[in-house]
Design an enzyme around this catalytic site. Structure first.
Site, PDB file in Angstrom:
ATOM      1  N   ALA A 169      85.746  24.300 -51.136  1.00  0.00           N
ATOM      2  CA  ALA A 169      87.175  24.240 -50.843  1.00  0.00           C
ATOM      3  C   ALA A 169      87.336  23.974 -49.351  1.00  0.00           C
ATOM      4  CB  ALA A 169      87.827  25.567 -51.224  1.00  0.00           C
ATOM      5  N   GLY A 206      83.357  25.822 -53.972  1.00  0.00           N
ATOM      6  CA  GLY A 206      84.214  25.155 -54.947  1.00  0.00           C
ATOM      7  C   GLY A 206      83.626  23.852 -55.463  1.00  0.00           C
ATOM      8  N   GLU A 229      81.423  24.917 -58.200  1.00  0.00           N
ATOM      9  CA  GLU A 229      82.291  25.379 -59.301  1.00  0.00           C
ATOM     10  C   GLU A 229      82.920  24.194 -60.034  1.00  0.00           C
ATOM     11  OE1 GLU A 229      84.399  28.025 -56.530  1.00  0.00           O
ATOM     12  OE2 GLU A 229      84.069  29.612 -57.991  1.00  0.00           O
ATOM     13  N   GLU A 260      80.182  31.500 -50.434  1.00  0.00           N
ATOM     14  CA  GLU A 260      81.450  32.120 -50.027  1.00  0.00           C
ATOM     15  C   GLU A 260      81.234  33.434 -49.287  1.00  0.00           C
ATOM     16  OE1 GLU A 260      80.862  30.737 -52.986  1.00  0.00           O
ATOM     17  OE2 GLU A 260      82.630  29.598 -53.654  1.00  0.00           O
TER      18      GLU A 260
HETATM   19  C1  HXC Z   1      86.234  21.737 -44.546  1.00  0.00           C
HETATM   20  C2  HXC Z   1      84.109  21.034 -44.100  1.00  0.00           C
HETATM   21  C3  HXC Z   1      83.591  21.842 -45.135  1.00  0.00           C
HETATM   22  C4  HXC Z   1      84.512  22.620 -45.894  1.00  0.00           C
HETATM   23  C5  HXC Z   1      81.957  20.805 -44.218  1.00  0.00           C
HETATM   24  N1  HXC Z   1      83.056  20.419 -43.565  1.00  0.00           N
HETATM   25  N2  HXC Z   1      82.255  21.678 -45.178  1.00  0.00           N
HETATM   26  N3  HXC Z   1      85.413  20.983 -43.807  1.00  0.00           N
HETATM   27  N4  HXC Z   1      85.822  22.551 -45.546  1.00  0.00           N
HETATM   28  N5  HXC Z   1      84.144  23.383 -46.922  1.00  0.00           N
HETATM   29  C6  HXC Z   1      83.137  19.488 -42.430  1.00  0.00           C
HETATM   30  C7  HXC Z   1      82.550  20.102 -41.157  1.00  0.00           C
HETATM   31  O1  HXC Z   1      83.489  20.948 -40.549  1.00  0.00           O
HETATM   32  C8  HXC Z   1      82.276  18.876 -40.353  1.00  0.00           C
HETATM   33  O2  HXC Z   1      83.479  18.414 -39.782  1.00  0.00           O
HETATM   34  C9  HXC Z   1      81.842  17.859 -41.410  1.00  0.00           C
HETATM   35  O3  HXC Z   1      82.337  18.351 -42.649  1.00  0.00           O
HETATM   36  C10 HXC Z   1      80.342  17.745 -41.494  1.00  0.00           C
HETATM   37  O4  HXC Z   1      79.791  19.037 -41.637  1.00  0.00           O
HETATM   38  P1  HXC Z   1      78.595  19.604 -40.728  1.00  0.00           P
HETATM   39  O5  HXC Z   1      78.668  21.079 -40.819  1.00  0.00           O
HETATM   40  O6  HXC Z   1      78.651  19.004 -39.378  1.00  0.00           O
HETATM   41  O7  HXC Z   1      77.350  19.023 -41.511  1.00  0.00           O
HETATM   42  P2  HXC Z   1      75.901  19.688 -41.691  1.00  0.00           P
HETATM   43  O8  HXC Z   1      75.415  20.263 -40.405  1.00  0.00           O
HETATM   44  O9  HXC Z   1      75.082  18.648 -42.392  1.00  0.00           O
HETATM   45  O10 HXC Z   1      76.137  20.915 -42.694  1.00  0.00           O
HETATM   46  C11 HXC Z   1      76.581  20.677 -44.016  1.00  0.00           C
HETATM   47  C12 HXC Z   1      76.996  22.018 -44.685  1.00  0.00           C
HETATM   48  C13 HXC Z   1      78.017  22.739 -43.790  1.00  0.00           C
HETATM   49  C14 HXC Z   1      75.771  22.884 -44.914  1.00  0.00           C
HETATM   50  C15 HXC Z   1      77.588  21.635 -46.041  1.00  0.00           C
HETATM   51  O11 HXC Z   1      79.082  21.813 -43.469  1.00  0.00           O
HETATM   52  C16 HXC Z   1      78.632  23.918 -44.430  1.00  0.00           C
HETATM   53  O12 HXC Z   1      78.040  24.993 -44.507  1.00  0.00           O
HETATM   54  N6  HXC Z   1      79.888  23.788 -44.899  1.00  0.00           N
HETATM   55  C17 HXC Z   1      80.648  24.885 -45.483  1.00  0.00           C
HETATM   56  C18 HXC Z   1      80.130  25.165 -46.867  1.00  0.00           C
HETATM   57  C19 HXC Z   1      80.888  26.299 -47.505  1.00  0.00           C
HETATM   58  O13 HXC Z   1      80.954  27.421 -46.962  1.00  0.00           O
HETATM   59  N7  HXC Z   1      81.478  26.048 -48.650  1.00  0.00           N
HETATM   60  C20 HXC Z   1      82.261  27.028 -49.382  1.00  0.00           C
HETATM   61  C21 HXC Z   1      83.683  26.962 -48.913  1.00  0.00           C
HETATM   62  S1  HXC Z   1      84.612  28.264 -49.589  1.00  0.00           S
HETATM   63  P3  HXC Z   1      83.570  18.032 -38.215  1.00  0.00           P
HETATM   64  O14 HXC Z   1      85.012  17.697 -38.039  1.00  0.00           O
HETATM   65  O15 HXC Z   1      83.070  19.207 -37.482  1.00  0.00           O
HETATM   66  O16 HXC Z   1      82.647  16.842 -38.114  1.00  0.00           O
HETATM   67  C22 HXC Z   1      84.935  27.803 -51.129  1.00  0.00           C
HETATM   68  C23 HXC Z   1      85.735  28.786 -51.843  1.00  0.00           C
HETATM   69  C24 HXC Z   1      86.020  28.377 -53.206  1.00  0.00           C
HETATM   70  O17 HXC Z   1      84.575  26.758 -51.596  1.00  0.00           O
HETATM   71  C25 HXC Z   1      87.029  29.267 -53.785  1.00  0.00           C
HETATM   72  C26 HXC Z   1      87.678  28.696 -54.974  1.00  0.00           C
HETATM   73  C27 HXC Z   1      87.562  27.281 -55.144  1.00  0.00           C
END
Ligand code: HXC
Length: 262
Positions: free
Chosen positions: A69, A113, A116, A136
């Site tokens: 998400a 998400g 999911e 998460e």
């Molecule tokens: C918004 C995101 C994002 C996310 C990545 N980006 N994940 N933006 N929401 N979930 C953005 C980063 O901010 C970054 O933007 C760009 O994508 C590239 O990501 P990097 O981190 O620079 O890439 P990398 O180093 O290769 O790492 C990849 C990654 C990491 C491991 C996937 O981005 C990461 O950990 N992302 C978050 C994953 C996460 O926690 N997902 C769960 C979210 S909560 P910029 O502008 O900086 O270039 C969730 C809740 C669900 O899903 C609940 C119900 C649906």
């Protein structure tokens, strides 16, 4: 219909074709925001309503199916705003209304998400680059679109607890061993393989396909005996279709069936 966060296309040569939906927010690794989920829901329902479409393939980019998400748009919520606005509930589960098979073709990250959403599809074909996870817990939250429920059903309690509690990712090989994905293919063959699977399904009788989907979901979601009873009724009902006559006659006469989807 023009979309900003997804791409849609129709693929295939047969009588029934495949609706291809590509998640397309590459700069955010396909992070799932409201606009994307609204558009995805519209595209899924449009393909589901189109009689020329037999199957839907949902994919992302080489780098990410979806990294979860969208965190910045989720961050400002408090309990009341999340509850009142129907966060997740309002636009994430449209996919569950779709009666045609939806195949997830996953390369790169499928996190939170994103994982999911892939699990809400009917089966997952993974590239060897795929990485699945429910991280998460690192954000001080928990999954909100079925992760704590669908992941243990897919991979068992131990692996699910491990992934959910430690936030570790599972690579494609482990995901296949655990039963989360149905097959793993080379990344450059992912779409080809998913579209070929869809094409194969498109060649079968649409009522059989729809009922198999419904019944497998019943097995996955409900008590065994209820599923077996419903299966028996539908099995009997299919003997009232033209496609049953055609399929069996074709087998007996050693020819290819020409299904009419009725
Ligand atoms: C918004 C995101 C994002 C996310 C990545 N980006 N994940 N933006 N929401 N979930 C953005 C980063 O901010 C970054 O933007 C760009 O994508 C590239 O990501 P990097 O981190 O620079 O890439 P990398 O180093 O290769 O790492 C990849 C990654 C990491 C491991 C996937 O981005 C990461 O950990 N992302 C978050 C994953 C996460 O926690 N997902 C769960 C979210 S909560 P910029 O502008 O900086 O270039 C969730 C809740 C669900 O899903 C609940 C119900 C649906």
């Amino acid at each position: 219909m023009t979309y900003e966060c997804i791409l849609t296309a129709v693929q295939g040569e047969g009588e029934r074709k495949t609706g291809l939906i590509t998640l397309n927010r590459p700069k955010q690794l396909n992070a799932l925001n409201d606009q994307l989920m609204d558009e995805l829901g519209q595209a899924l329902l449009a393909f589901d309503a189109d009689d020329s479409i037999g199957c839907i393939v949902l994919t992302g980019s080489e780098r990410a199916f979806a990294a979860g998400a969208d965190i910045p748009t989720m961050a400002p919520h408090n309990f009341m705003s999340a509850f009142k606005s129907g966060l997740i509930s309002k636009n994430w589960e449209t996919i569950l209304q779709v009666r045609k098979p939806v195949i997830a073709a996953v390369a790169g990250f499928a996190l939170g998400g994103g994982c999911e959403l892939a699990m809400m599809c009917d089966f997952i074909i993974a590239a060897d680059t795929a990485k699945f996870g429910q991280p998460e817990i690192k954000l001080g939250i928990i999954p909100g679109a079925g992760g704590t429920q669908r992941l243990p059903r897919a991979v068992g309690k131990s692996k699910a607890m491990d992934m959910l509690l430690t936030a570790r990712m599972m690579d494609a090989a482990e995901a296949e061993r655990g039963g989360l994905v149905s097959r793993v293919v080379a990344a450059d063959k992912l779409l080809e393989e998913a579209l070929a699977a869809a094409d194969q399904i498109n060649g079968f009788s649409a009522p059989s396909v729809a009922l198999i989907k419904e019944l497998v979901n019943l097995a996955y979601q409900g008590p065994l005996i209820d599923g077996v009873n419903v299966e028996r009724r539908y099995f009997h009902a299919l003997f009232g279709t033209d496609d049953q006559r055609e399929g069996m006659d074709a087998f007996i006469n050693k020819r290819k069936p020409a299904f009419k989807h009725r």
